[in-house]
Write a protein that holds these residues in place. Sequence first.
Motif, mmCIF file in Angstrom:
data_model
loop_
_atom_site.group_PDB
_atom_site.id
_atom_site.type_symbol
_atom_site.label_atom_id
_atom_site.label_comp_id
_atom_site.label_asym_id
_atom_site.label_seq_id
_atom_site.Cartn_x
_atom_site.Cartn_y
_atom_site.Cartn_z
ATOM 1 N N GLN A 94 0.823 -1.202 0.000
ATOM 2 C CA GLN A 94 0.000 0.000 0.000
ATOM 3 C C GLN A 94 0.864 1.262 0.000
ATOM 4 O O GLN A 94 0.530 2.255 -0.656
ATOM 5 N N LYS A 95 1.972 1.236 0.731
ATOM 6 C CA LYS A 95 2.861 2.393 0.794
ATOM 7 C C LYS A 95 3.861 2.424 -0.363
ATOM 8 O O LYS A 95 4.616 3.387 -0.493
ATOM 9 N N GLY A 170 0.914 -8.141 -4.344
ATOM 10 C CA GLY A 170 2.210 -7.495 -4.445
ATOM 11 C C GLY A 170 3.084 -8.068 -5.535
ATOM 12 O O GLY A 170 4.026 -7.416 -5.985
ATOM 13 N N CYS A 171 2.799 -9.287 -5.951
ATOM 14 C CA CYS A 171 3.590 -9.925 -7.000
ATOM 15 C C CYS A 171 2.819 -11.117 -7.524
ATOM 16 O O CYS A 171 1.808 -11.528 -6.947
ATOM 17 N N HIS A 172 3.300 -11.660 -8.631
ATOM 18 C CA HIS A 172 2.720 -12.894 -9.161
ATOM 19 C C HIS A 172 3.342 -14.067 -8.425
ATOM 20 O O HIS A 172 4.558 -14.129 -8.234
ATOM 21 N N LEU A 173 2.493 -14.990 -8.009
ATOM 22 C CA LEU A 173 2.968 -16.109 -7.198
ATOM 23 C C LEU A 173 4.002 -16.941 -7.946
ATOM 24 O O LEU A 173 4.961 -17.435 -7.343
ATOM 25 N N GLY A 174 3.823 -17.104 -9.248
ATOM 26 C CA GLY A 174 4.776 -17.895 -10.017
ATOM 27 C C GLY A 174 6.163 -17.287 -10.045
ATOM 28 O O GLY A 174 7.168 -18.002 -9.991
ATOM 29 N N ARG A 175 6.227 -15.947 -10.103
ATOM 30 C CA ARG A 175 7.522 -15.272 -10.151
ATOM 31 C C ARG A 175 8.284 -15.414 -8.840
ATOM 32 O O ARG A 175 9.470 -15.716 -8.810
ATOM 33 N N ILE A 176 7.581 -15.194 -7.737
ATOM 34 C CA ILE A 176 8.278 -15.265 -6.461
ATOM 35 C C ILE A 176 8.604 -16.710 -6.095
ATOM 36 O O ILE A 176 9.580 -16.984 -5.396
ATOM 37 N N LYS A 177 7.815 -17.665 -6.593
ATOM 38 C CA LYS A 177 8.163 -19.070 -6.395
ATOM 39 C C LYS A 177 9.415 -19.423 -7.186
ATOM 40 O O LYS A 177 10.232 -20.243 -6.737
ATOM 41 N N ILE A 216 15.459 -6.296 -4.884
ATOM 42 C CA ILE A 216 14.079 -6.353 -5.364
ATOM 43 C C ILE A 216 13.358 -5.045 -5.059
ATOM 44 O O ILE A 216 12.586 -4.535 -5.879
ATOM 45 N N ALA A 217 13.603 -4.486 -3.873
ATOM 46 C CA ALA A 217 12.966 -3.217 -3.514
ATOM 47 C C ALA A 217 13.375 -2.106 -4.473
ATOM 48 O O ALA A 217 12.553 -1.260 -4.853
ATOM 49 N N ASP A 218 14.646 -2.114 -4.895
ATOM 50 C CA ASP A 218 15.113 -1.098 -5.845
ATOM 51 C C ASP A 218 14.481 -1.280 -7.215
ATOM 52 O O ASP A 218 14.362 -0.321 -7.987
ATOM 53 N N LEU A 219 14.083 -2.510 -7.550
ATOM 54 C CA LEU A 219 13.509 -2.794 -8.861
ATOM 55 C C LEU A 219 11.985 -2.759 -8.859
ATOM 56 O O LEU A 219 11.356 -3.104 -9.839
ATOM 57 N N THR A 220 11.395 -2.340 -7.749
ATOM 58 C CA THR A 220 9.939 -2.256 -7.667
ATOM 59 C C THR A 220 9.432 -1.163 -8.595
ATOM 60 O O THR A 220 9.956 -0.060 -8.626
ATOM 61 N N THR A 221 8.399 -1.463 -9.333
ATOM 62 C CA THR A 221 7.848 -0.486 -10.268
ATOM 63 C C THR A 221 6.999 0.542 -9.548
ATOM 64 O O THR A 221 6.710 0.430 -8.363
ATOM 65 N N ASP A 222 6.571 1.550 -10.256
ATOM 66 C CA ASP A 222 5.757 2.610 -9.672
ATOM 67 C C ASP A 222 4.412 2.096 -9.179
ATOM 68 O O ASP A 222 3.807 2.678 -8.285
ATOM 69 N N LYS A 223 3.923 1.025 -9.765
ATOM 70 C CA LYS A 223 2.629 0.488 -9.369
ATOM 71 C C LYS A 223 2.729 -0.445 -8.176
ATOM 72 O O LYS A 223 1.723 -0.960 -7.707
ATOM 73 N N GLY A 224 3.942 -0.691 -7.702
ATOM 74 C CA GLY A 224 4.078 -1.513 -6.514
ATOM 75 C C GLY A 224 4.182 -2.997 -6.795
ATOM 76 O O GLY A 224 4.197 -3.792 -5.871
#
Length: 251
Positions: A94-95, A170-177, A216-224
């Motif tokens: 959310q933030k 916050g992310c796609h489950l397949g990607r984080i898996k 990963i935090a640095d690569l977070t997009t503007d949409k979160g």
Amino acid sequence: MFPDQSELALVQKASIKAAWKKLQQLPAPSQAPDPASQAASSVSSWNEVQAPKLSAQTLAELKRAFFRDYPSEVLSPDTCPSGRLIAMAHGQVQKKDIAWIPWKYRLSHQRLEEVQMARPTKMAKTEHTSLHQLLWDDPPSIEVSNANMGYIGIRNMLELNATAYALVQGCHLGRIKAYNLKFLGLISTRLDSELGLRHVTVLEAQAADRMLWGIIADLTTDKGRIFTDIFCGFDSPLASAILANGGQVFR
């Protein structure tokens, strides 16, 4: 709070007076808070800095959306993240401020109940207790060390974290898996004894996960949305975007 002031030590009285004086120096709000919203806020939050507590309705909506997006997934008390873990991930999304969640807080719903039952009841003692100790709520956690945890424990914590972020969109489950599989593969690599190298310890693995989540935090997009496909190959969308902007990626 304390009807009988004689029960307080001098240092406690001084701390309360200092806190009251500091509050009086704060600027007055431009508009008085709405009593209804203030009451709702107190009900929907617990006294800690990690994240505001989610209501039962919000949790139910998140789970409905999760099952809609991932119909083959099953959430049992062992595989469902605890309410606090979901709240931590939800607050970050959310933030739009993604950060590494310590392993000691990555508990399942059932594990959280076991930890809470094992914890001794906290008694409010005013003697030799400072004001911040009375107000601070220590979240339930587990001990993470090289002695009491192994590969299975690390895998469970990574899976709970992945499910928590997928639950809050916050992310796609397949990607984080895919990230989890890559991470587990690296820390469980069998090494030839002739090389003289030892296996990765639990604390070293935790430090590596923390460092990677910083990336990963640095690569977070503007949409979160969190993209971990940098670990999924040279032709992944994230790698292609980095190349298109003149950056370099691992081949």
